[in-house]
Design a protein around this motif. Structure first.
Motif, PDB file in Angstrom:
ATOM      1  N   VAL A 192      47.095 107.290  64.571  1.00 24.23           N
ATOM      2  CA  VAL A 192      47.320 105.777  63.888  1.00 24.23           C
ATOM      3  C   VAL A 192      47.248 105.886  62.556  1.00 24.23           C
ATOM      4  N   ALA A 193      46.120 106.706  62.086  1.00 28.15           N
ATOM      5  CA  ALA A 193      45.807 106.744  60.565  1.00 28.15           C
ATOM      6  C   ALA A 193      46.947 107.609  59.944  1.00 28.15           C
ATOM      7  N   GLU A 194      47.305 108.563  60.514  1.00 28.90           N
ATOM      8  CA  GLU A 194      48.100 109.816  59.890  1.00 28.90           C
ATOM      9  C   GLU A 194      49.550 109.299  60.352  1.00 28.90           C
ATOM     10  N   LEU A 213      42.091 104.587  77.178  1.00 25.63           N
ATOM     11  CA  LEU A 213      41.585 104.913  75.926  1.00 25.63           C
ATOM     12  C   LEU A 213      41.901 104.318  74.670  1.00 25.63           C
ATOM     13  N   ALA A 214      43.097 103.992  74.663  1.00 24.32           N
ATOM     14  CA  ALA A 214      43.769 103.174  73.561  1.00 24.32           C
ATOM     15  C   ALA A 214      43.291 101.825  73.286  1.00 24.32           C
ATOM     16  N   LEU A 215      42.970 101.182  74.448  1.00 22.48           N
ATOM     17  CA  LEU A 215      42.526  99.827  74.353  1.00 22.48           C
ATOM     18  C   LEU A 215      41.203  99.818  73.695  1.00 22.48           C
ATOM     19  N   LYS A 216      40.557 100.817  74.073  1.00 30.68           N
ATOM     20  CA  LYS A 216      39.097 100.944  73.955  1.00 30.68           C
ATOM     21  C   LYS A 216      38.954 101.573  72.201  1.00 30.68           C
ATOM     22  N   ALA A 217      39.940 102.217  71.747  1.00 27.61           N
ATOM     23  CA  ALA A 217      39.893 102.976  70.395  1.00 27.61           C
ATOM     24  C   ALA A 217      40.213 101.845  69.402  1.00 27.61           C
ATOM     25  N   PHE A 218      40.931 100.730  69.856  1.00 29.69           N
ATOM     26  CA  PHE A 218      41.291  99.639  68.838  1.00 29.69           C
ATOM     27  C   PHE A 218      40.853  98.504  69.338  1.00 29.69           C
ATOM     28  N   GLY A 240      41.870  90.670  79.194  1.00 36.17           N
ATOM     29  CA  GLY A 240      41.680  89.159  79.308  1.00 36.17           C
ATOM     30  C   GLY A 240      41.662  88.663  78.008  1.00 36.17           C
ATOM     31  N   ARG A 241      42.151  89.547  76.964  1.00 39.48           N
ATOM     32  CA  ARG A 241      42.379  88.679  75.592  1.00 39.48           C
ATOM     33  C   ARG A 241      43.617  89.375  75.092  1.00 39.48           C
ATOM     34  N   ALA A 242      44.265  88.495  74.140  1.00 35.90           N
ATOM     35  CA  ALA A 242      45.507  88.845  73.428  1.00 35.90           C
ATOM     36  C   ALA A 242      45.391  90.561  73.092  1.00 35.90           C
ATOM     37  N   THR A 243      46.179  91.425  73.411  1.00 27.89           N
ATOM     38  CA  THR A 243      46.276  92.610  73.276  1.00 27.89           C
ATOM     39  C   THR A 243      47.674  93.136  72.298  1.00 27.89           C
ATOM     40  N   HIS A 244      47.355  93.629  71.143  1.00 29.95           N
ATOM     41  CA  HIS A 244      48.363  94.077  70.186  1.00 29.95           C
ATOM     42  C   HIS A 244      47.915  95.570  69.894  1.00 29.95           C
ATOM     43  N   LEU A 245      48.418  96.496  70.696  1.00 29.39           N
ATOM     44  CA  LEU A 245      48.303  97.962  70.218  1.00 29.39           C
ATOM     45  C   LEU A 245      49.038  98.046  69.102  1.00 29.39           C
ATOM     46  N   PRO A 246      48.689  99.225  68.349  1.00 29.59           N
ATOM     47  CA  PRO A 246      49.366  99.458  67.189  1.00 29.59           C
ATOM     48  C   PRO A 246      50.552 100.402  67.059  1.00 29.59           C
TER      49      PRO A 246
END
Length: 315
Positions: free
Chosen positions: A33-35, A55-60, A65-71
């Motif tokens: 995500v950074a690069e 793992l992505a959910l943990k990473a960000f 149970g809450r609003a999720t906005h993956l990058p």
């Protein structure tokens, strides 16, 4: 002071290999995500992609149970020949997270003429490479995050974590970038992209132990169930409309489960009565054949079958 030291020592003692693997994978995901300008995560509903998504959910910092906005969006390349249980699970998980799902359909590539099959019933597994490259080009993705692991197959064992693809979407095993001290080179020219594999260093057993620890839900076909099969060349070929029994073949009803999930036309179950994660972990610990070696018809066509597909743009 002694209480603090005791707590610290206990914390270090409890840190096991899954913690280290998880930390490495989270570092890789954050690096992507950074690069990278426009990454996406391949999500089929299979066990490895379920783990990578978790793992992505943990990473960000996103929890259940809450609003999720993956990058990044989720991407699935749909052959149209998938097991119903897996597609239903995929859609359920996407809905739970409120994530954006991009689906590339092999059927669309067939209609356009970019994929041509000799017969309508032929396996569409290798054809996914074409649809994947078309989806990448259409959406301008510069990095595709996947759940491939080095222990699955020898071609994948050669591959870097940040795996470079040229402007034709092809992989050259002799032209890979060094990855010293976990430093990844994400620099790209126009038209090039990366495949990134955060769980490269995990094994099948690691994946199942992590699923148990994190209590992750999976499609039901990963667990023991009864299914009609035909024994062919050491494999248990499921009897379906796409894989009918040959004339004179003996159809059995066997108790089976799937170790890996893919296109119906090339993915077979194994005989097993493991109906829960604990039983699967015990079974996996004693397995002597890799999951792809035991269940994938397309990997048995030649010694270099996977490497040839990867050079053409396959996952």
């Amino acid at each position: 002071m002694s209480i603090i030291l005791e707590q610290s020592t206990t914390s270090l003692r409890r840190r096991d290999h899954l913690d280290w693997l998880e930390a490495e994978s989270i570092h890789i995901l954050r690096e992507v995500v950074a690069e990278c300008r426009n990454p996406a995560l391949l999500f089929s509903g299979g066990k490895d992609s379920v783990v990578v998504l978790h793992l992505a959910l943990k990473a960000f910092g996103l929890g259940e149970g809450r609003a999720t906005h993956l990058p990044f969006p989720l991407v699935h390349i749909d052959t149209g020949h998938n097991y119903d249980e897996v597609i239903a699970f995929r859609d359920q998980r996407v809905a739970e997270l409120g994530a954006r799902l991009v689906v590339g359909h092999v059927e669309d590539s067939i209609r356009k003429g970019t994929v041509r099959l000799r017969r309508p019933t032929d396996s569409r597994n290798a054809a996914q490479a074409v649809t994947l490259l078309e989806t990448i080009a259409e959406h301008g993705f510069d990095a595709m995050i996947g759940g491939a692991r080095r222990d699955e197959e020898k071609a994948r064992a050669k591959e870097r974590i940040f795996s470079f693809r040229d402007e034709f979407g092809q992989w050259d095993p002799k032209a890979q970038r060094p990855e010293l001290w976990d430093v990844f080179n994400a620099r790209l020219h126009q038209g090039e992209h990366l495949r990134v594999f955060p769980i490269s260093n995990w094994t099948e057993l690691d994946v199942w132990q992590y699923i148990a620890r994190e209590r992750l839900a999976l499609p039901s076909i990963y667990y023991a169930h009864q299914r009609e099969i035909v024994r062919r060349d050491g494999l248990l070929v499921p009897v379906t409309d796409l894989t009918p029994a040959a004339e004179g073949a003996t159809i059995e009803v066997a108790t089976v489960r799937f170790r890996t999930v893919g296109d119906i036309s090339c993915t077979c179950p194994v005989e097993s009565d493991a109906a829960d994660v604990a039983a699967i972990i015990a079974e996996t610990a004693t397995a002597t054949i890799t999951e792809r070696g035991a269940t994938r018809m397309d990997d048995q066509t030649s010694e270099a079958a996977m490497e040839q597909r990867k050079k053409q743009g396959y996952f």
